[in-house]
Design a protein around this motif. Structure first.
Motif, PDB file in Angstrom:
ATOM      1  N   PRO A 206       0.807  -1.225   0.000  1.00  0.00           N
ATOM      2  CA  PRO A 206       0.000   0.000   0.000  1.00  0.00           C
ATOM      3  C   PRO A 206       0.840   1.274   0.000  1.00  0.00           C
ATOM      4  CG  PRO A 206      -0.016  -1.007   2.169  1.00  0.00           C
ATOM      5  CD  PRO A 206       0.667  -1.983   1.252  1.00  0.00           C
ATOM      6  N   ARG A 207       2.109   1.165   0.348  1.00  0.00           N
ATOM      7  CA  ARG A 207       2.966   2.357   0.340  1.00  0.00           C
ATOM      8  C   ARG A 207       3.283   2.807  -1.076  1.00  0.00           C
ATOM      9  NH1 ARG A 207       7.986   0.062   3.129  1.00  0.00           N
ATOM     10  NH2 ARG A 207       7.431  -1.517   1.570  1.00  0.00           N
ATOM     11  N   HIS A 208       3.239   1.857  -1.992  1.00  0.00           N
ATOM     12  CA  HIS A 208       3.610   2.158  -3.372  1.00  0.00           C
ATOM     13  C   HIS A 208       2.448   2.060  -4.351  1.00  0.00           C
ATOM     14  CE1 HIS A 208       7.630   2.105  -1.799  1.00  0.00           C
ATOM     15  NE2 HIS A 208       7.588   0.816  -1.541  1.00  0.00           N
ATOM     16  N   ASN A 209       1.363   1.453  -3.929  1.00  0.00           N
ATOM     17  CA  ASN A 209       0.210   1.269  -4.808  1.00  0.00           C
ATOM     18  C   ASN A 209      -1.045   1.764  -4.091  1.00  0.00           C
ATOM     19  OD1 ASN A 209      -1.841   0.466  -6.488  1.00  0.00           O
ATOM     20  ND2 ASN A 209      -1.219  -1.695  -6.589  1.00  0.00           N
ATOM     21  N   ARG A 210      -1.551   2.930  -4.517  1.00  0.00           N
ATOM     22  CA  ARG A 210      -2.726   3.525  -3.884  1.00  0.00           C
ATOM     23  C   ARG A 210      -3.975   2.663  -4.059  1.00  0.00           C
ATOM     24  NH1 ARG A 210      -2.852   8.923  -2.693  1.00  0.00           N
ATOM     25  NH2 ARG A 210      -5.019   9.049  -3.411  1.00  0.00           N
ATOM     26  N   ASP A 211      -3.943   1.781  -5.034  1.00  0.00           N
ATOM     27  CA  ASP A 211      -5.101   0.925  -5.286  1.00  0.00           C
ATOM     28  C   ASP A 211      -5.022  -0.409  -4.536  1.00  0.00           C
ATOM     29  OD1 ASP A 211      -6.318   2.758  -7.028  1.00  0.00           O
ATOM     30  OD2 ASP A 211      -5.073   2.074  -8.703  1.00  0.00           O
ATOM     31  N   ALA A 212      -3.980  -0.573  -3.718  1.00  0.00           N
ATOM     32  CA  ALA A 212      -3.868  -1.810  -2.943  1.00  0.00           C
ATOM     33  C   ALA A 212      -5.085  -1.973  -2.035  1.00  0.00           C
ATOM     34  CB  ALA A 212      -2.586  -1.797  -2.119  1.00  0.00           C
ATOM     35  N   VAL A 213      -5.640  -3.163  -2.009  1.00  0.00           N
ATOM     36  CA  VAL A 213      -6.866  -3.443  -1.255  1.00  0.00           C
ATOM     37  C   VAL A 213      -6.537  -4.279  -0.020  1.00  0.00           C
ATOM     38  CG1 VAL A 213      -9.139  -4.536  -1.343  1.00  0.00           C
ATOM     39  CG2 VAL A 213      -8.249  -3.336  -3.356  1.00  0.00           C
ATOM     40  N   PHE A 214      -7.080  -3.883   1.117  1.00  0.00           N
ATOM     41  CA  PHE A 214      -6.885  -4.638   2.353  1.00  0.00           C
ATOM     42  C   PHE A 214      -7.724  -5.914   2.321  1.00  0.00           C
ATOM     43  CE2 PHE A 214      -5.525  -5.182   6.616  1.00  0.00           C
ATOM     44  CZ  PHE A 214      -6.571  -5.727   7.311  1.00  0.00           C
ATOM     45  N   ILE A 215      -7.132  -7.020   2.710  1.00  0.00           N
ATOM     46  CA  ILE A 215      -7.822  -8.314   2.720  1.00  0.00           C
ATOM     47  C   ILE A 215      -8.159  -8.670   4.161  1.00  0.00           C
ATOM     48  CG2 ILE A 215      -7.671 -10.754   2.110  1.00  0.00           C
ATOM     49  CD1 ILE A 215      -5.515  -9.923   0.060  1.00  0.00           C
ATOM     50  N   GLU A 216      -9.431  -8.700   4.477  1.00  0.00           N
ATOM     51  CA  GLU A 216      -9.833  -8.957   5.860  1.00  0.00           C
ATOM     52  C   GLU A 216     -10.034 -10.437   6.157  1.00  0.00           C
ATOM     53  OE1 GLU A 216     -14.618  -8.562   5.940  1.00  0.00           O
ATOM     54  OE2 GLU A 216     -13.509  -6.674   6.005  1.00  0.00           O
ATOM     55  N   TYR A 217     -10.254 -11.263   5.122  1.00  0.00           N
ATOM     56  CA  TYR A 217     -10.559 -12.677   5.369  1.00  0.00           C
ATOM     57  C   TYR A 217      -9.999 -13.539   4.240  1.00  0.00           C
ATOM     58  CZ  TYR A 217     -13.345 -16.919   6.186  1.00  0.00           C
ATOM     59  OH  TYR A 217     -13.765 -18.195   6.416  1.00  0.00           O
ATOM     60  N   VAL A 218      -9.267 -14.579   4.621  1.00  0.00           N
ATOM     61  CA  VAL A 218      -8.705 -15.524   3.652  1.00  0.00           C
ATOM     62  C   VAL A 218      -9.208 -16.915   4.020  1.00  0.00           C
ATOM     63  CG1 VAL A 218      -6.602 -16.502   2.652  1.00  0.00           C
ATOM     64  CG2 VAL A 218      -6.650 -14.094   3.359  1.00  0.00           C
ATOM     65  N   PRO A 219     -10.235 -17.408   3.317  1.00  0.00           N
ATOM     66  CA  PRO A 219     -10.770 -18.733   3.643  1.00  0.00           C
ATOM     67  C   PRO A 219      -9.818 -19.860   3.279  1.00  0.00           C
ATOM     68  CG  PRO A 219     -11.867 -17.822   1.718  1.00  0.00           C
ATOM     69  CD  PRO A 219     -11.016 -16.738   2.269  1.00  0.00           C
ATOM     70  N   THR A 220      -9.043 -19.659   2.199  1.00  0.00           N
ATOM     71  CA  THR A 220      -8.081 -20.661   1.741  1.00  0.00           C
ATOM     72  C   THR A 220      -6.862 -19.942   1.170  1.00  0.00           C
ATOM     73  OG1 THR A 220      -9.911 -22.127   1.132  1.00  0.00           O
ATOM     74  CG2 THR A 220      -7.726 -22.686   0.288  1.00  0.00           C
TER      75      THR A 220
END
Length: 304
Positions: A206-220
């Motif tokens: 996210p420091r270099h890519n403003r479009d980086a998306v936070f991932i709150e849940y990883v089922p697999t």
């Protein structure tokens, strides 16, 4: 910038919410705290008020009837402080010496604070070779089981004074992230919490890519997730995201949920256990074919 969130692909899926709520019932928890989270950033000295709060929270969790194990970084940094050496160690032998001095200081600090809350603690130093060997691994499990039965909160660290391979990779690969999951696998933990200076996992740095998306849940943990880990904050904090995903693979394959969250305050632990939507949650999925020793062996061979 407004934080964007997703769970890949459904950010508010029923499974995600149900999994969060299930964290309330976790009984055997391994909590890893990174060294950057325990020191004053301006001086590198131990942040005693922050450590005090952490120990109080751990003692409260124990009071609730949970088994708690703390995996703590910081021996080398503590050694530098105790020896009043402002620079980083310049050789492997210096790192080992700093670790030997610092481990004693770190453990003394923990014992002092635990005693304030009438909580007994114990130090456990491990190396990868101990876990690879079946007999040693069984003995390690028996020791943890007995300590927890006695109401002790073990404090675990890599045995840095002899683990030269781990020391050589310390600042880049964040072995204590994986150590926490390894301990969790050995003792049959149902939750591993990694606390450091990052909020969780993003699709990119996210420091270099403003479009980086936070991932709150990883089922697999898919190949897509593995690929993201190579670029998503790979040099943030003491351990890179790739190391944290490797830790998640160990934890989830061993049937433990895992959460990565930012350690601004030890209250984040309560938030996680209340089912609040903080950090990135990796869902447990027991893998009957998972071989912990073989996983460590492959990782060790890759480092050599």
């Amino acid at each position: 910038m407004e934080e964007r969130q997703t769970s890949l692909p459904d950010r508010r899926s029923r499974a995600s919410m149900e999994k969060r709520q299930s964290l309330k019932d976790k009984k055997r928890i391994v909590i890893k705290v990174g060294s950057n989270s325990l020191v004053h950033p301006e001086t590198g000295e131990l942040n005693l008020s922050k450590i005090d709060h952490l120990i109080r929270v751990l003692a409260d969790l124990k009071g609730e009837g949970r088994d708690v194990v703390l995996v703590s970084s910081g021996a080398v940094a503590c050694g530098r402080q105790a020896l009043k050496i402002g620079r980083k160690p310049g050789s492997m032998t210096e790192k080992q010496a700093f670790a030997a001095v610092g481990q004693a200081k770190l453990m003394s600090t923990y014992q002092r604070f635990f005693a304030e809350y009438s909580q007994t603690t114990a130090q456990v130093l491990l190396t990868k070779n101990v876990i690879i060997n079946q007999t040693s691994r069984d003995n390690t499990k028996n020791t943890f089981d007995e300590l927890l039965k006695l109401g002790v909160i073990p404090v675990v660290n890599e045995n840095d004074t002899i683990s030269t391979q781990e020391l050589a990779q310390l600042e880049t690969f964040g072995d204590n992230d994986q150590l926490a999951s390894i301990v969790g696998a050995v003792i049959g933990a149902d939750l591993v919490i990694l606390l450091s200076d990052i909020e969780g996992m993003y699709t990119d740095d996210p420091r270099h890519n403003r479009d980086a998306v936070f991932i709150e849940y990883v089922p697999t943990i898919t190949e897509e997730i593995l690929g993201m880990g190579k670029g998503a904050g790979s040099d943030v904090g003491t351990g890179g995201m790739s190391a944290k995903i490797a830790a998640a693979r160990i934890a989830t394959d061993s049937d433990a949920d895992m959460v990565i969250a930012k350690f601004d305050s030890a209250d984040i632990i309560f938030d996680i256990l209340k089912g609040k939507n903080v950090g990135t949650l990796f869902a447990a999925h027991k893998n009957e074919n998972f071989d912990l020793a073989e996983f460590i062996r492959r990782a060790k061979d890759a480092e050599e």
